[in-house]
Motif scaffolding. Structure first.
Motif, PDB file in Angstrom:
ATOM      1  N   TYR A  33      10.402  29.747 -91.238  1.00 12.14           N
ATOM      2  CA  TYR A  33       9.978  31.122 -90.349  1.00 12.14           C
ATOM      3  C   TYR A  33      11.081  32.138 -90.268  1.00 12.14           C
ATOM      4  O   TYR A  33      12.218  31.589 -90.275  1.00 12.14           O
ATOM      5  CB  TYR A  33       9.472  30.566 -88.939  1.00 12.14           C
ATOM      6  N   TYR A  35      12.244  34.975 -87.489  1.00 12.59           N
ATOM      7  CA  TYR A  35      12.127  35.624 -86.060  1.00 12.59           C
ATOM      8  C   TYR A  35      13.117  36.776 -85.826  1.00 12.59           C
ATOM      9  O   TYR A  35      14.181  36.645 -86.390  1.00 12.59           O
ATOM     10  CB  TYR A  35      12.109  34.497 -84.997  1.00 12.59           C
ATOM     11  N   PHE A  45       7.963  36.713 -83.602  1.00  7.99           N
ATOM     12  CA  PHE A  45       7.892  36.103 -85.047  1.00  7.99           C
ATOM     13  C   PHE A  45       7.708  37.288 -86.058  1.00  7.99           C
ATOM     14  O   PHE A  45       6.948  38.284 -85.782  1.00  7.99           O
ATOM     15  CB  PHE A  45       6.365  35.433 -84.779  1.00  7.99           C
ATOM     16  N   TYR A  48       5.930  33.745 -91.911  1.00  6.25           N
ATOM     17  CA  TYR A  48       6.045  32.346 -92.170  1.00  6.25           C
ATOM     18  C   TYR A  48       5.411  31.851 -93.617  1.00  6.25           C
ATOM     19  O   TYR A  48       4.680  32.317 -93.798  1.00  6.25           O
ATOM     20  CB  TYR A  48       4.940  31.745 -91.277  1.00  6.25           C
ATOM     21  N   GLN A  50       4.737  28.316 -95.933  1.00 10.66           N
ATOM     22  CA  GLN A  50       4.325  27.101 -95.833  1.00 10.66           C
ATOM     23  C   GLN A  50       4.162  26.644 -97.271  1.00 10.66           C
ATOM     24  O   GLN A  50       2.916  26.879 -97.736  1.00 10.66           O
ATOM     25  CB  GLN A  50       3.391  26.766 -94.897  1.00 10.66           C
ATOM     26  N   ASP A  56       2.460  34.175 -94.177  1.00  7.50           N
ATOM     27  CA  ASP A  56       1.576  34.816 -93.290  1.00  7.50           C
ATOM     28  C   ASP A  56       2.666  36.030 -92.897  1.00  7.50           C
ATOM     29  O   ASP A  56       3.561  35.686 -92.115  1.00  7.50           O
ATOM     30  CB  ASP A  56       1.298  33.978 -92.040  1.00  7.50           C
ATOM     31  N   SER A  58       1.954  38.533 -90.638  1.00 10.81           N
ATOM     32  CA  SER A  58       1.281  39.177 -89.755  1.00 10.81           C
ATOM     33  C   SER A  58       2.370  39.607 -88.716  1.00 10.81           C
ATOM     34  O   SER A  58       2.012  40.804 -87.803  1.00 10.81           O
ATOM     35  CB  SER A  58       0.214  38.548 -88.955  1.00 10.81           C
ATOM     36  N   GLY A  97       6.879  20.740 -91.505  1.00 14.19           N
ATOM     37  CA  GLY A  97       5.673  20.987 -91.915  1.00 14.19           C
ATOM     38  C   GLY A  97       4.637  20.381 -90.636  1.00 14.19           C
ATOM     39  O   GLY A  97       3.391  20.525 -90.669  1.00 14.19           O
ATOM     40  N   ARG A  98       5.411  19.572 -89.915  1.00 12.53           N
ATOM     41  CA  ARG A  98       4.617  19.013 -88.685  1.00 12.53           C
ATOM     42  C   ARG A  98       4.540  20.254 -87.757  1.00 12.53           C
ATOM     43  O   ARG A  98       5.108  21.289 -87.798  1.00 12.53           O
ATOM     44  CB  ARG A  98       5.172  17.961 -88.329  1.00 12.53           C
ATOM     45  N   VAL A  99       3.493  20.077 -86.866  1.00 10.60           N
ATOM     46  CA  VAL A  99       3.282  21.218 -85.924  1.00 10.60           C
ATOM     47  C   VAL A  99       4.378  21.516 -84.922  1.00 10.60           C
ATOM     48  O   VAL A  99       4.602  22.532 -84.202  1.00 10.60           O
ATOM     49  CB  VAL A  99       2.105  21.069 -85.173  1.00 10.60           C
ATOM     50  N   TYR A 100       5.550  20.639 -84.766  1.00 10.21           N
ATOM     51  CA  TYR A 100       6.560  21.053 -84.043  1.00 10.21           C
ATOM     52  C   TYR A 100       8.069  20.877 -84.528  1.00 10.21           C
ATOM     53  O   TYR A 100       8.016  20.489 -85.487  1.00 10.21           O
ATOM     54  CB  TYR A 100       6.324  20.102 -82.727  1.00 10.21           C
ATOM     55  N   GLU A 101       8.854  21.116 -83.867  1.00 12.32           N
ATOM     56  CA  GLU A 101      10.299  20.739 -83.834  1.00 12.32           C
ATOM     57  C   GLU A 101      10.761  21.710 -85.112  1.00 12.32           C
ATOM     58  O   GLU A 101      11.061  21.342 -86.165  1.00 12.32           O
ATOM     59  CB  GLU A 101      10.826  19.501 -84.423  1.00 12.32           C
ATOM     60  N   GLN A 102      10.952  22.979 -84.949  1.00 12.06           N
ATOM     61  CA  GLN A 102      11.521  23.984 -85.667  1.00 12.06           C
ATOM     62  C   GLN A 102      12.992  23.708 -85.346  1.00 12.06           C
ATOM     63  O   GLN A 102      13.404  23.987 -84.401  1.00 12.06           O
ATOM     64  CB  GLN A 102      10.795  25.422 -85.469  1.00 12.06           C
ATOM     65  N   PHE A 104      16.413  25.829 -86.116  1.00 14.95           N
ATOM     66  CA  PHE A 104      16.799  27.191 -86.026  1.00 14.95           C
ATOM     67  C   PHE A 104      18.363  27.113 -86.889  1.00 14.95           C
ATOM     68  O   PHE A 104      19.317  26.241 -86.618  1.00 14.95           O
ATOM     69  CB  PHE A 104      16.916  27.796 -84.904  1.00 14.95           C
TER      70      PHE A 104
END
Lengths: 113, 115
Positions: A33, A35, A45, A48, A50, A56, A58, A97-102, A104
């Motif tokens: 990602y 930002y 944002f 992104y 994946q 993405d 956007s 790739g899981r939905v959390y824990e980015q 930085f």
């Protein structure tokens, strides 16, 4: 292990020049990602990636901004014809790739004079 | 679209005291993730704590705990026994649980811990 790294740490450029910002994600992380953190806009944002899916885009503020991710690893954010309003800290993050824990990186502070 | 609001631009606390940072959010989703990130002067964003919306139990990580009120859409961070190293910007963030995974951040709260 090594965390997310970004280069350069700081970049000063003249208005109208192109700049490239680099991000090395954590090895094995499939998601990446970008930002932007600016005084007036907070953290927003940009783009992104994946795996092999289409990115993405956007969040990119204009067509002067583009990003690539080569070989599913390193990513480069390019800003063409920089403007003073592009001055900000650009943060990169990666996740498994899981939905959390980015996780930085330390960011690149871009100053456009 | 989701929004995250942090209404406290700055907070101060003395060492060893307890401080609570506020965060509210707006979403129509039933399941999601909430986070608190810390950003010290080094700029490195560090994950402090996370909460899954489907879990009623409040998350805790050592001196850090949250008060998650799903119905009120409130997600506050409590820092106990504050330390000088806790001085930083704190960001509350929202993430949808499926598909696209960007974080939506609040505007941040600057916390100063003094001796």
């Amino acid at each position: 292990g090594a965390g997310v790294s970004q280069s350069p740490s700081n970049k000063v450029t003249e208005k109208g020049k192109d700049v490239e910002l680099r991000c090395d994600p954590i090895s094995g992380h499939t998601a990446l990602y970008w930002y932007r953190q600016s005084l007036g806009q907070g953290l927003e944002f940009l783009i992104y990636f994946q795996g092999n899916s289409a990115p993405d885009k956007s969040g990119l503020p204009s067509d002067r901004f583009s990003a690539e991710r080569t070989g599913g690893s390193v990513s480069t954010l390019t800003i063409q014809r920089t403007q003073q309003e592009d001055s900000a800290v650009y943060l990169c993050a990666s996740s498994s790739g899981r939905v959390y824990e980015q996780y930085f990186g330390p960011g690149t502070r871009l100053t456009v004079t | 679209a989701q929004t995250v609001t942090q209404s406290q631009p700055e907070m101060s606390v003395q060492e060893a005291e307890t401080v609570t940072l506020s965060c509210t959010y707006d979403t129509s989703e039933n399941n999601y993730y909430l986070f608190w990130y810390k950003q010290p002067p080094s700029r490195q964003m560090i994950l402090v704590i996370r909460q899954e919306a489907y879990k009623q139990q409040n998350a805790t990580e050592n001196r850090f705990s949250v008060n998650f009120q799903k119905a009120a859409k409130s997600f506050s961070l409590k820092i106990s026994d504050s330390q000088l190293g806790d001085t930083a910007m704190y960001f509350c963030a929202f993430q949808r649980p499926t598909g696209f995974q960007k974080l939506v951040f609040g505007t941040g709260t600057r916390l100063l811990v003094s001796p």
